[in-house]
Design a protein around this motif. Structure first.
Motif, PDB file in Angstrom:
ATOM      1  N   THR A 149     -10.472   1.108  -1.423  1.00  0.00           N
ATOM      2  CA  THR A 149      -9.647  -0.075  -1.176  1.00  0.00           C
ATOM      3  C   THR A 149      -9.563  -0.316   0.331  1.00  0.00           C
ATOM      4  O   THR A 149      -9.746   0.602   1.138  1.00  0.00           O
ATOM      5  CB  THR A 149      -8.214   0.072  -1.729  1.00  0.00           C
ATOM      6  OG1 THR A 149      -7.473   0.983  -0.906  1.00  0.00           O
ATOM      7  CG2 THR A 149      -8.210   0.534  -3.167  1.00  0.00           C
ATOM      8  N   ASP A 152      -6.010  -6.160   3.643  1.00  0.00           N
ATOM      9  CA  ASP A 152      -6.162  -7.256   4.607  1.00  0.00           C
ATOM     10  C   ASP A 152      -4.763  -7.743   4.975  1.00  0.00           C
ATOM     11  O   ASP A 152      -4.100  -8.414   4.179  1.00  0.00           O
ATOM     12  CB  ASP A 152      -6.984  -8.382   3.968  1.00  0.00           C
ATOM     13  CG  ASP A 152      -7.049  -9.630   4.829  1.00  0.00           C
ATOM     14  OD1 ASP A 152      -6.524  -9.629   5.962  1.00  0.00           O
ATOM     15  OD2 ASP A 152      -7.636 -10.632   4.359  1.00  0.00           O
ATOM     16  N   TYR A 159      -8.914  -5.469  -1.025  1.00  0.00           N
ATOM     17  CA  TYR A 159     -10.314  -5.418  -1.415  1.00  0.00           C
ATOM     18  C   TYR A 159     -10.570  -4.090  -2.107  1.00  0.00           C
ATOM     19  O   TYR A 159     -10.098  -3.036  -1.653  1.00  0.00           O
ATOM     20  CB  TYR A 159     -11.215  -5.591  -0.201  1.00  0.00           C
ATOM     21  CG  TYR A 159     -11.165  -6.989   0.365  1.00  0.00           C
ATOM     22  CD1 TYR A 159     -12.150  -7.923   0.065  1.00  0.00           C
ATOM     23  CD2 TYR A 159     -10.103  -7.388   1.175  1.00  0.00           C
ATOM     24  CE1 TYR A 159     -12.094  -9.217   0.575  1.00  0.00           C
ATOM     25  CE2 TYR A 159     -10.030  -8.682   1.679  1.00  0.00           C
ATOM     26  CZ  TYR A 159     -11.026  -9.585   1.375  1.00  0.00           C
ATOM     27  OH  TYR A 159     -10.962 -10.876   1.864  1.00  0.00           O
ATOM     28  N   VAL A 168     -17.638  -5.419  -5.189  1.00  0.00           N
ATOM     29  CA  VAL A 168     -16.442  -5.576  -4.361  1.00  0.00           C
ATOM     30  C   VAL A 168     -15.607  -6.710  -4.934  1.00  0.00           C
ATOM     31  O   VAL A 168     -16.125  -7.811  -5.190  1.00  0.00           O
ATOM     32  CB  VAL A 168     -16.802  -5.869  -2.896  1.00  0.00           C
ATOM     33  CG1 VAL A 168     -15.537  -6.106  -2.082  1.00  0.00           C
ATOM     34  CG2 VAL A 168     -17.609  -4.717  -2.297  1.00  0.00           C
ATOM     35  N   ARG A 170     -11.672  -8.825  -4.730  1.00  0.00           N
ATOM     36  CA  ARG A 170     -10.536  -9.160  -3.878  1.00  0.00           C
ATOM     37  C   ARG A 170      -9.344  -9.499  -4.755  1.00  0.00           C
ATOM     38  O   ARG A 170      -9.426 -10.381  -5.618  1.00  0.00           O
ATOM     39  CB  ARG A 170     -10.860 -10.355  -2.975  1.00  0.00           C
ATOM     40  CG  ARG A 170      -9.706 -10.787  -2.056  1.00  0.00           C
ATOM     41  CD  ARG A 170     -10.098 -12.038  -1.280  1.00  0.00           C
ATOM     42  NE  ARG A 170      -9.077 -12.436  -0.307  1.00  0.00           N
ATOM     43  CZ  ARG A 170      -8.028 -13.221  -0.584  1.00  0.00           C
ATOM     44  NH1 ARG A 170      -7.841 -13.675  -1.834  1.00  0.00           N
ATOM     45  NH2 ARG A 170      -7.160 -13.541   0.371  1.00  0.00           N
ATOM     46  N   ILE A 181     -16.498 -10.543  -4.730  1.00  0.00           N
ATOM     47  CA  ILE A 181     -17.167 -10.929  -3.491  1.00  0.00           C
ATOM     48  C   ILE A 181     -18.656 -10.692  -3.676  1.00  0.00           C
ATOM     49  O   ILE A 181     -19.099  -9.546  -3.821  1.00  0.00           O
ATOM     50  CB  ILE A 181     -16.655 -10.103  -2.293  1.00  0.00           C
ATOM     51  CG1 ILE A 181     -15.134 -10.167  -2.201  1.00  0.00           C
ATOM     52  CG2 ILE A 181     -17.316 -10.577  -1.010  1.00  0.00           C
ATOM     53  CD1 ILE A 181     -14.572 -11.551  -2.006  1.00  0.00           C
ATOM     54  N   TYR A 198     -10.919  -2.195   6.738  1.00  0.00           N
ATOM     55  CA  TYR A 198     -10.601  -3.484   7.357  1.00  0.00           C
ATOM     56  C   TYR A 198     -10.626  -3.338   8.871  1.00  0.00           C
ATOM     57  O   TYR A 198     -10.112  -2.365   9.428  1.00  0.00           O
ATOM     58  CB  TYR A 198      -9.218  -3.966   6.914  1.00  0.00           C
ATOM     59  CG  TYR A 198      -8.794  -5.244   7.609  1.00  0.00           C
ATOM     60  CD1 TYR A 198      -9.162  -6.475   7.096  1.00  0.00           C
ATOM     61  CD2 TYR A 198      -8.027  -5.198   8.776  1.00  0.00           C
ATOM     62  CE1 TYR A 198      -8.781  -7.660   7.737  1.00  0.00           C
ATOM     63  CE2 TYR A 198      -7.645  -6.368   9.418  1.00  0.00           C
ATOM     64  CZ  TYR A 198      -8.032  -7.597   8.892  1.00  0.00           C
ATOM     65  OH  TYR A 198      -7.673  -8.758   9.535  1.00  0.00           O
ATOM     66  N   ILE A 203     -14.311  -6.812   6.419  1.00  0.00           N
ATOM     67  CA  ILE A 203     -14.308  -5.638   5.565  1.00  0.00           C
ATOM     68  C   ILE A 203     -15.658  -4.961   5.733  1.00  0.00           C
ATOM     69  O   ILE A 203     -16.705  -5.582   5.488  1.00  0.00           O
ATOM     70  CB  ILE A 203     -14.076  -6.002   4.084  1.00  0.00           C
ATOM     71  CG1 ILE A 203     -12.717  -6.682   3.898  1.00  0.00           C
ATOM     72  CG2 ILE A 203     -14.170  -4.749   3.212  1.00  0.00           C
ATOM     73  CD1 ILE A 203     -11.519  -5.810   4.188  1.00  0.00           C
ATOM     74  N   THR A 216     -13.270 -11.951   5.901  1.00  0.00           N
ATOM     75  CA  THR A 216     -12.089 -12.098   5.049  1.00  0.00           C
ATOM     76  C   THR A 216     -11.537 -13.520   5.038  1.00  0.00           C
ATOM     77  O   THR A 216     -10.668 -13.829   4.214  1.00  0.00           O
ATOM     78  CB  THR A 216     -10.976 -11.139   5.501  1.00  0.00           C
ATOM     79  OG1 THR A 216     -10.651 -11.403   6.869  1.00  0.00           O
ATOM     80  CG2 THR A 216     -11.417  -9.695   5.346  1.00  0.00           C
ATOM     81  N   ASN A 219     -14.649 -14.938   2.690  1.00  0.00           N
ATOM     82  CA  ASN A 219     -15.007 -14.031   1.595  1.00  0.00           C
ATOM     83  C   ASN A 219     -16.485 -14.133   1.241  1.00  0.00           C
ATOM     84  O   ASN A 219     -16.875 -14.196   0.072  1.00  0.00           O
ATOM     85  CB  ASN A 219     -14.115 -14.260   0.375  1.00  0.00           C
ATOM     86  CG  ASN A 219     -12.708 -13.767   0.627  1.00  0.00           C
ATOM     87  OD1 ASN A 219     -12.516 -12.613   1.025  1.00  0.00           O
ATOM     88  ND2 ASN A 219     -11.724 -14.633   0.451  1.00  0.00           N
TER      89      ASN A 219
END
Length: 714
Positions: A149, A152, A159, A168, A170, A181, A198, A203, A216, A219
């Motif tokens: 994880t 953000d 994430y 991945v 979100r 993503i 992050y 990311i 981010t 995305n």
């Protein structure tokens, strides 16, 4: 055995401002080790804090207030250590089904986020409020791990990386909406997103060992530039636990290049990753922290998994070097045991680090040997130990004489997507392996290693979608027991485990049966007196080698669970069958096909030694892991090598009277032959047979048949 297996480390500043290194090595009742790192002085251990019942840190993170959070293997629990009070607190199980916790990340308000296995949930822990189960990250049934994880703080989003299908996602923590993503595909489908971090609106993703980046705000994936070639790449190698926090517009991680571990920097503005010219001699970086020393920014890291090593890099002066953190070794769970050819030495392998020791039976001392790796199974042939190891499905050998190097013959993960050789047996001068496939896959294999030619032949999907869990041999036939279990993270294949007869020349299944309805695995197979014996999830069975028809079965009274490789069958010279099933060692009378006694309910593995002893691994009272080596020697009987033929035979003729044990270790066949020689007193034999019938040890019909055989044979 003990070890310094550090899966991940972390750094934080103590109330007095000193930089502290935190790690909880794998082991029984694991301890959080706290070390001070006051350069240029050597690191010093400040304390060890026990996490009762825990097996070590799968993931560790430090909150803004300095509190340390540790998520554990096996128990799915979260622990908190407060540097101000030096108190360790067991916060509990993160989700109702969690057995492993992964990928801790911490928000500015101290809320801790993480993922779990096998339910693939994400969760949070907020001091003062407790746990919140945020639910399963995806409906994809093949995904079992919420593996990583990253929080953000700008968009209040989490994430999440998954396994064994690497994706991945979100999670918007305000709206609870989840979206995937999209990432450019690897050459083969990704099996794990091992780390997410992050850093300043990006990311950073460890996508099956490759560095990737996500914006981010949009995305979407950001092209990563290889600073050495100038090319955009999706395959920049990343050998590390994530990346450092941002410093001066970049983050640091490690990458293997030309056999060395290089420290690399990813520039957050240009999205360029390049080597710094600095290498880590202690291994890949597995946890990061920053300190300020004489006005310089200095990166600290844990380096390597097995020695408590560290790394220091002054990014202003360029000075770098290795460290040794003061971490106390933990008792290692033992994984496998194997006596050598004459029983003078016993090899023992430890989980998780794969360290191996040789125990000298005469002196009671042990000494380390070459690190074999995490053994899944091993066997002995011609003075050499042959092992199959995880995670690469490596087939390796180690001569009995210690101090000699390993030989690697194959990496089945590379060639056939097999990572766990869970069965290893020698037959006809070759080493035979039964294997389990890679994460998220189904379909095991039979692999045959010829030590003379150093060649390996692999046949996959002997039984489609099944793992090969056990092997046995009789004449020209190969017998395999299967498991419906696939690679880690898969659902079992539908139906029952199979017993098959396999033709090694044509590589085809000649016959297949389900020996025990409802069983998930045929955990062990062996051949004795021309019969095939098997163990299937706690049920012992006897089968006809030709038809595979089950002739007898016995549900054993044993403790513990049953994995694909969770069983051993050993016919001892004393005539009895010793069965290791679950965590129990039980004795079976193979003639009556009854369970006689339970030796212990706290053991793992069982290997016979030439001296008549059997070696096993023991779980001490009050512990959860198998930490001790044990030797079990059955009591001597007056018939040292009993005759346990199925039917009584007299004067070369086989009767229809079933053989049986009349006293411990002595069969009807043994005792009758002592009395019924051609020069014996027939009246004495008759009285003895009458006495057996009178006590119910023989039926009157059996008595008469044996008496007639004695008279006619004379």
């Amino acid at each position: 055995m003990s070890s310094l297996t550090v899966v991940e480390g972390a750094f934080g500043h103590l109330p007095d401002g000193r930089l502290a290194a935190y790690a909880a090595p794998m082991g029984e009742n694991a301890q959080l080790n706290v070390s001070a790192t006051t350069f240029p002085d050597p690191t010093t251990q400040l304390g060890r804090y026990t996490m009762t019942g825990a097996s070590g840190d799968a993931t560790i993170a430090v909150a803004p207030d300095g509190k340390v959070y540790v998520g554990t293997f096996y128990e799915g629990r979260l622990f908190q250590w407060d540097p101000a009070t030096e108190q360790m607190t067991d916060l509990g199980q993160a989700t109702s089904e969690a057995t492993y916790l992964y990928g801790l990340s911490v928000a500015g308000d101290g809320t801790v986020y993480g993922g779990s296995y096998p339910d693939a949930h994400v969760w949070s822990f907020k001091p003062g409020s407790g746990f919140t189960d945020l639910g399963r990250i995806t409906d994809d049934p093949d995904i079992k791990y919420a593996r990583s994880t990253a929080y953000d703080p700008v968009h209040h989003a989490l994430y999440v990386g998954t396994a064994p299908v690497g994706k991945v996602f979100r999670l918007d923590l305000t709206t609870k909406q989840i979206g995937e993503i999209p990432l450019a595909p690897n050459a083969k489908p990704a099996s794990a997103v091992a780390d997410l971090d992050y850093a300043d609106g990006q990311i950073l993703v460890n996508y099956d060992g490759m560095l990737r980046a996500v914006d981010t705000n949009t995305n979407t994936e950001i092209p990563v530039v290889d600073g050495d070639t100038g090319q955009v790449t999706t395959s920049y190698p990343m050998s590390a636990r994530g990346v450092s926090t941002a410093m001066r517009g970049g983050v640091y991680t490690s990458s293997v290049y030309n056999g060395a571990v290089h420290v690399v920097r990813y520039d957050l503005a240009t999205h360029t990753v390049e080597r710094t010219g600095v290498t880590s001699r202690r291994g890949a970086l597995i946890g990061y922290g920053w300190d300020t020393e004489n006005g310089h920014d200095v990166l600290y890291a844990f380096a390597g998994n097995y020695s408590g090593g560290g790394f220091r890099y002054d990014i202003d002066s360029g000075e770098s070097g290795s460290l040794q953190f003061q971490i106390t070794a933990s008792p290692s769970p033992l994984q496998h045991v194997l006596p050598n050819h004459d029983g003078s030495k016993v090899f023992v392998d430890a989980f998780l680090n794969g360290n191996t020791s040789a125990y000298d039976v005469a002196t009671g001392t042990s000494s380390p040997v070459a690190r074999v790796g995490q053994v899944e199974d091993w066997t002995l042939h011609d003075g050499t130990v042959f092992a199959g190891t995880y995670p690469n499905g490596s087939l390796v050998s180690l001569p009995e004489e210690t101090g000699t190097p390993l030989t690697t013959y194959a990496r089945l993960q590379d060639t056939d997507s097999q990572i766990r050789p869970i069965e290893a047996k020698e037959h006809d001068g070759k080493i035979w392996y039964g294997t389990e496939p890679d994460y998220g896959l189904r379909g095991g294999a039979i692999a045959v290693l010829d030590p003379n030619t150093k060649t390996v032949e692999v046949t996959r999907n002997v039984v489609p979608d099944h793992t090969i869990a056990s092997l046995a041999f009789l004449d020209d036939s190969v017998y395999a027991g299967t498991s419906t279990q696939g690679g880690t993270g898969t659902e079992p294949a539908p139906g029952d485990a199979k017993l098959v007869r396999w033709n090694p020349d044509t590589k085809t299944v000649v016959r297949s049966v389900s020996p025990v309805p409802g069983a998930g695995s045929v955990n062990a197979l062996t051949v004795h007196n021309g019969h095939l014996y098997g163990l299937a999830d706690g049920t012992l069975f006897e089968a006809n080698p030709g038809t595979l028809a089950v002739t007898r079965s016995l549900r054993l009274k044993v403790s513990g669970g049953f994995g694909a490789s969770g069983g051993e069958l050993v016919f001892h010279p004393n005539g009895y069958l010793y069965v290791s099933a679950g965590s129990s060692l039980v004795v079976v009378d193979p003639l009556a096909f009854t369970q006689q006694t339970t030796v212990t309910d706290a053991q793992l593995r069982l290997e016979p030694s030439p001296d008549g002893a059997m070696w096993t691994l023991l779980r001490p009272d009050g512990f959860t892991n198998f930490l001790h080596l044990g030797r079990y020697t059955p009591a001597a009987t007056r018939c040292s090598t009993p005759d346990n033929r199925d039917y009584v035979t007299l004067f070369g003729k086989t009767t229809t009277v079933r053989n049986r044990f009349l006293e411990p270790g002595c069969t009807l066949q043994d005792l009758l032959l002592r009395r019924a020689g051609r020069t014996s007193d027939t009246a004495t034999v008759k009285r003895w047979l009458d006495r057996l019938a009178g006590t119910g040890q023989l039926s009157t019909t059996e008595r008469d048949m044996l008496w007639n055989a004695v008279r006619n044979g004379r």
